[in-house]
Design an enzyme around this catalytic site. Structure first.
Site, PDB file in Angstrom:
ATOM      1  N   HIS A 117       0.573   0.614  -6.863  1.00  0.00           N
ATOM      2  CA  HIS A 117      -0.858   0.945  -6.819  1.00  0.00           C
ATOM      3  C   HIS A 117      -1.170   2.075  -5.853  1.00  0.00           C
ATOM      4  O   HIS A 117      -2.272   2.611  -5.856  1.00  0.00           O
ATOM      5  CB  HIS A 117      -1.670  -0.295  -6.429  1.00  0.00           C
TER       6      HIS A 117
ATOM      7  N   ASP B 152      -5.075   8.666  -1.521  1.00  0.00           N
ATOM      8  CA  ASP B 152      -5.449   7.389  -2.128  1.00  0.00           C
ATOM      9  C   ASP B 152      -4.750   7.290  -3.469  1.00  0.00           C
ATOM     10  O   ASP B 152      -4.734   8.265  -4.228  1.00  0.00           O
ATOM     11  CB  ASP B 152      -6.983   7.344  -2.328  1.00  0.00           C
TER      12      ASP B 152
HETATM   13  C1  G6P Z   1      -4.662  -1.725  -1.543  1.00  0.00           C
HETATM   14  C2  G6P Z   1      -3.284  -2.181  -1.990  1.00  0.00           C
HETATM   15  C3  G6P Z   1      -3.314  -3.640  -2.439  1.00  0.00           C
HETATM   16  C4  G6P Z   1      -3.942  -4.496  -1.358  1.00  0.00           C
HETATM   17  C5  G6P Z   1      -5.329  -3.982  -0.988  1.00  0.00           C
HETATM   18  C6  G6P Z   1      -5.992  -4.787   0.140  1.00  0.00           C
HETATM   19  O1  G6P Z   1      -5.524  -1.614  -2.616  1.00  0.00           O
HETATM   20  O2  G6P Z   1      -2.810  -1.340  -3.024  1.00  0.00           O
HETATM   21  O3  G6P Z   1      -2.006  -4.089  -2.700  1.00  0.00           O
HETATM   22  O4  G6P Z   1      -4.018  -5.838  -1.763  1.00  0.00           O
HETATM   23  O5  G6P Z   1      -5.208  -2.634  -0.585  1.00  0.00           O
HETATM   24  O6  G6P Z   1      -5.179  -4.845   1.279  1.00  0.00           O
HETATM   25  P1  G6P Z   1      -4.606  -6.210   1.855  1.00  0.00           P
HETATM   26  O7  G6P Z   1      -3.571  -5.792   2.858  1.00  0.00           O
HETATM   27  O8  G6P Z   1      -5.770  -6.893   2.496  1.00  0.00           O
HETATM   28  O9  G6P Z   1      -4.034  -7.021   0.741  1.00  0.00           O
END
Ligand code: G6P
Length: 489
Positions: free
Chosen positions: A179, A394
């Site tokens: 992602h 991003d």
């Molecule tokens: C990004 C990453 C995700 C992640 C999200 C929130 O979008 O690509 O994999 O889940 O951030 O971050 P966190 O560390 O809270 O899961």
């Protein structure tokens, strides 16, 4: 032969003794949040995050299982069912949260993959925890997968899972989607474990990236590590041990999106439109509401945006009262040092700008360090004249797409960083280089004064794009590629 997967009813009632699934999503986080009610009882609520939003419709349709961490250390939980999805929690100890999640995932890989905007930290103990936890995810997935099942692994926290899973279960069809960006080799090469990570990913049949550039960076990394003949177009010849059958993996771009119709439907609800009007009036009905919506993360360029707005006020190009910047910064990864530092810097800057330019009646920046429910976000999008997405790097940025999806009035201006994956598609935004503060200031001024006709024609073109390439199309495209890979075996 393996037992058939349980029926919907068996799963809804939790009465399952045959637990094998044909479609499994594996991600660091489960798509639910654990809520503790005032009386101390715990319950689960679907979480609103980007990845979760993206996969929600797919999961609903496919009646599958999801393997992930429940978001809290030292929690041993039995699998449970929510909205027809069978959820398998993977436990992490407090040390593993520190070393695998906060450490290797978010203080090594995250800054490295985002073009070293912040310096990555390399610790061998963190790597050991990453290997250990990735193996746990692979084993949990292997244990519930039906013969020949499709397993879709998500994101940078789990890059070793494809290879580990293939070793455990050669019958599975394995997809991986990254992602976040995949960096150019000159940066990626810093990683002491660069070879192991590429090998981990090559365990998948299809490796998906957000942008064509990310897929290109990955195949170039493969060529640097395995030689010029190891890739041809999007096909990668996977290096295998002697005597093993040769394999090909596909590395390709599949830009992720949102459930655009769902956002539009919400934005048409009268109560949400009323809330948008209320937000405008609570802000004192300024001429221009600028809006930023981000996780509080150093990749998002929040500081650059604050600087530009502060200078517009300083230069008298706008005033508090005439303009306001609403900045929603949702708390994120708060125990990682770089995030603590960023929060301090941002809050200092917001305080300075408000101290210098706000009046008793008019704030300059409304800074909100919270997450909000989706309804409130949609109302904010409708209230905002100018949406500021100024990320320094991003993977995609779904906020930009959400804003567009909500603007069924064909109004509002999107300012979008060239360094967000979304810029590849959303060409009718005002594209900016967020490092160029003068350029950003000019774009903010142009956006505020843009004639209605131009706003409408840009927004119409943006909306067409987002409507046509929604998240259902994204997952269909990826899963079709995966099905083709299965057929080619
Ligand atoms: C990004 C990453 C995700 C992640 C999200 C929130 O979008 O690509 O994999 O889940 O951030 O971050 P966190 O560390 O809270 O899961």
């Amino acid at each position: 032969p393996p037992a058939p997967p349980p029926t919907r009813q068996e799963r809804a009632t939790g009465m399952t003794d045959r637990q094998s699934y044909d479609f499994i999503v594996v991600s660091n986080r489960l798509p639910v949040d654990r809520i503790i009610d005032p009386d101390g009882t715990a319950r689960w609520q679907r979480s609103p995050g980007g990845l979760v939003t993206a996969l929600e419709p797919v999961m609903r349709a496919s009646d599958g299982a999801w393997v992930g961490w429940a978001g809290k250390a030292d929690l041993e939980l039995e699998p449970f069912t929510i909205d027809d999805t069978y959820l398998v929690p993977v436990p992490l100890s407090a040390d593993e949260v520190a070393d695998y999640y906060e450490g290797f995932s978010n203080d090594t890989l995250w800054p490295l993959y985002h073009d070293v905007i912040a310096p990555p930290t390399y610790h061998r103990e963190w790597w050991d925890a990453y290997v250990r936890v990735n193996r746990r995810f692979a084993e949990a997935s292997a244990a519930i997968a039906a013969e020949g099942a499709t397993v879709w692994v998500q994101d940078y926290q789990l890059q070793l899972v494809p290879k580990m899973l293939r070793e455990l279960r050669p019958d599975l069809v394995i997809g991986f989607f990254n992602h976040i960006p995949f960096p150019p080799y000159g940066i990626y090469a810093q990683l002491p474990w660069r070879r192991q990570i590429v090998e981990g990913l090559l365990g998948a049949d299809v490796i998906g990236f957000q942008r064509v550039a990310d897929a290109g960076n990955f195949t170039r990394a493969v060529r640097r590590l395995y030689g010029a003949n190891s890739t041809k177009g999007s096909a990668v010849r996977v290096p295998v041990a002697q005597g093993e059958a040769p394999r090909t993996a596909i590395a390709k771009a599949f830009p992720i999106s949102i459930d655009a119709a769902m956002f539009e439907e919400m934005a048409r609800r009268p109560e949400i439109q009323a809330r948008a009007a209320e937000i405008r009036s609570e802000l004192g009905n300024p001429d221009t509401i600028y809006l930023g919506v981000d996780r509080l993360d150093y990749t998002k360029g929040i500081r650059h945006r604050l600087k530009a707005f502060g200078e517009l006020l300083r230069d008298g190009r706008t005033t508090a009262g005439e303009s306001v910047l609403v900045q929603v910064a949702s708390p994120s990864r708060e125990r990682v040092e770089a995030y603590m530092q960023l929060r301090d810097e941002i809050e200092l800057t917001v305080g300075r700008i408000n101290g210098d330019y706000a009046t008793i009646g008019h704030t300059a920046i409304a800074y909100l360090h919270h997450g909000y429910p989706r309804e409130e976000m949609v109302a904010l999008y409708l209230a905002a004249d100018v949406m500021l997405v100024t990320a320094l790097r991003d993977g995609m940025n779904l906020v930009a797409k959400e804003y567009v999806a909500c603007r069924h009035d064909n109004d509002g201006v999107l300012i979008l960083s060239e360094f967000a994956g979304a810029a590849d598609e959303l060409k009718n935004a005002l594209l900016v280089n967020p490092h160029d503060i003068e350029g950003l200031k000019d774009a903010m001024t142009v956006a505020a004064g843009m004639p209605q006709r131009e706003r409408a024609s840009r927004m119409r073109a943006l909306r067409k794009r987002v409507r046509e390439n929604d998240v259902a199309r994204w997952s269909q495209a990826f899963l079709a590629e995966l099905a083709a890979a299965k057929g080619a075996r």
